[in-house]
Design an enzyme around this catalytic site. Structure first.
Site, PDB file in Angstrom:
ATOM      1  N   PHE A   6       2.177  -1.111  10.021  1.00  0.00           N
ATOM      2  CA  PHE A   6       1.196  -1.262   8.944  1.00  0.00           C
ATOM      3  C   PHE A   6       0.794   0.114   8.400  1.00  0.00           C
ATOM      4  CE2 PHE A   6      -0.904  -5.742   9.301  1.00  0.00           C
ATOM      5  CZ  PHE A   6       0.348  -6.326   9.182  1.00  0.00           C
ATOM      6  N   ASP A  15       0.776  -1.251   0.000  1.00  0.00           N
ATOM      7  CA  ASP A  15       0.000   0.000   0.000  1.00  0.00           C
ATOM      8  C   ASP A  15       0.805   1.297   0.000  1.00  0.00           C
ATOM      9  OD1 ASP A  15      -1.529  -2.115   0.837  1.00  0.00           O
ATOM     10  OD2 ASP A  15      -2.188  -1.204   2.689  1.00  0.00           O
TER      11      ASP A  15
END
Ligand code: FRU
Length: 495
Positions: free
Chosen positions: A97, A38
């Site tokens: 993350f 991402d």
């Protein structure tokens, strides 16, 4: 700086030198080395664009997540910066993350991310705790806040799941900081929760923004939330979607919810659509540029098709081309950012080409191009049944974009692109019925194709890993049609 971050920074510098320039796309950001997923922290900081990314420098597969980092002055040419974070604290030891970034009032850059910490439970099971954490820095070096984590699952409202709680997207409004975070409820449904803070460090739960109500997949990852053309938009990437007719075929896909605020300031949904109808697009983030454009970048990859890879490449994963987004007739419109024009090299244009059977046109070829094709029927009655563009063609390997004017379906297909894996290679998308007229804009960049249909009404993206020497392009019709083509070679002036 921690030992882990030091190690990653030393490693990536050495590894990057060993990757030949031609082995990467020209314009799409790839990891400095190793693995990328991402986009994270896509933001402006001190007049430049910053883009971080989920990063595992040591291998071309997903591993304990670091944050890679790059910056750009035009969203297209990126300069690598040292890795920004490594999983080096107890609360994020199993991964830093996804998250976001913002310039603070005092000039520092705030990174907001999910810390992952796996703990063995009483019955031997592994419990993965996800908490929201922050780090502060100067655009290159970041220090994790000693008060981390700043939000734990303990403050979540009733029904919220304790474990899937991730991907904060931060913004500032009316002198306060806000963030939206994805969560999976106890009854396994996606929802987006909002938090508020006066200073970016002390956060409290604010409200539920939206619930999936078991419609689109399960967990909702990577939310983004902003106003656009008089509406309020929520982007999210649901996991485990079920296909509906020709929509949502990616398993993990991207969803755009278009809505508005009611008098109480709550988000009211009006309609939903997929963001990208191709194969490879996930977890997009947006920024507002200084000149007021909303620009989106996604991970140009699909979790389920990561098996399509080049084993000879020391990198895996790339970002999409940045897209300016807007609304037209209540629908999302996407266009490659106009900065692309600064990379235009030779222009080749052919007008009124009669296509029947197969044609190649001299000089229309290449793997780094911006090509717009206007196709029209020769009469009110459809004069053709199928139109096909073949590209990245070397006589043996090729990929295609096809249009069926009777069904109004566009199909992208890479099954002959050289992959030896029986993984998804095709995707179909329904487009407007314009009586056989269609506009197809293809952006090719060495290892990808992004197709913008009818001025951005639909976009279909896919990775194409065919050898870059496969440069052939040809056009084919079943029946007869008229075609105009305009193609620009794309060049980087610095290379
Ligand atoms: C989405 C995602 C995020 C998570 C990250 C881990 O692709 O699963 O939810 O933060 O990737 O790398």
């Amino acid at each position: 700086m921690s030992g882990k971050l030091d190690k990653a920074r030393e490693y990536e510098v050495k590894k990057e030198l060993a990757i030949p320039e031609e082995q990467r796309p020209k314009f799409h950001l790839t990891p400095r080395c190793g693995w990328m997923n991402d986009p994270n922290g896509f933001s402006s900081y001190k007049g430049e664009y910053h883009l971080f990314y989920q990063y595992y420098p040591y291998d071309t597969v997903w591993g304990p997540m670091h944050w890679g980092h790059a910056k750009s002055s035009d969203l297209i040419t990126w300069e690598y910066l040292p890795a920004a974070m490594a999983p080096d604290e107890e609360y994020d030891k199993d991964g830093c993350f996804s998250g976001s970034a913002i310039e603070m009032e005092d000039g520092r850059q705030l990174l907001v991310y999910t810390g992952v910490n796996k703990v063995q439970g009483e019955n031997g099971e592994i419990l993965e705790y996800q908490t929201q954490c922050v780090a502060v820095g100067d655009g290159t070096d970041y220090k994790k806040y000693e008060g981390n984590p700043v939000i734990t699952a303990d403050v979540l409202p009733e029904g919220a799941g304790k474990f899937d709680f991730r991907d904060p997207k931060v913004w500032r409004e009316n002198g306060k900081y806000y963030m939206v975070v994805g969560n999976k409820t106890v009854d396994k449904d996606g929802q987006i929760l909002q938090f508020v803070s006066e200073d970016g460090f002390k956060w409290t739960y604010d409200k539920l923004v939206i619930k999936n109500n078991h419609r689109f997949g399960v967990m909702w990852e990577c939310p983004d939330y902003f106003s656009l053309d008089g509406k309020q938009l929520l982007l999210t990437s649901p996991q485990d979607m079920l296909p509906e007719e020709l929509e949502f075929h990616n398993g993990n896909g991207t969803l755009c919810v278009i809505g508005a605020f009611n008098e109480k300031g709550d988000f009211c949904e009006e309609n939903c659509q997929a963001v990208d109808y191709g194969i490879d697009f996930y977890a997009p983030q947006t920024i507002l540029t200084d000149d007021g454009r909303r620009v989106m970048i996604g991970w140009m990859q699909n979790w389920d098709t990561c098996g399509i890879r080049r084993d000879d490449f020391p990198w895996f994963g790339q970002m999409s081309f940045p897209r300016e987004i807007s609304l037209r007739g209540g629908k999302l419109i996407q266009k490659p950012v106009r900065e692309i024009e600064n990379y235009y090299g030779k222009r080749i244009s052919r007008q009124n080409v009669l296509v029947s059977d197969s044609v190649s046109l001299s000089s229309i070829e290449g793997r780094c191009i911006d090509m717009t094709i206007n196709v029209s029927s020769l009469s009110d009655e459809l004069s053709y049944k199928k139109f096909e563009v073949r590209f990245a063609d070397n006589g043996k390997a090729y990929s295609t974009v096809e249009y069926d004017p009777e069904l109004n379906i566009v199909k992208i297909d890479r099954k002959h692109s050289g992959s030896r894996r029986a993984i998804v290679h095709q995707r179909r998308c329904r487009v407007a019925n314009n009586k056989g007229n269609i506009k197809l804009r293809l952006i090719l960049d060495r290892y990808s194709m992004e197709l913008f249909i009818n001025d951005g009404e639909q976009v279909m993206s896919m990775v194409v890993l065919t050898d870059v020497k496969a440069e052939g392009i040809s056009f084919k019709a079943v029946g007869e049609l008229n075609m105009d083509v305009e193609m620009y070679e794309l060049e980087r002036k610095d290379k």
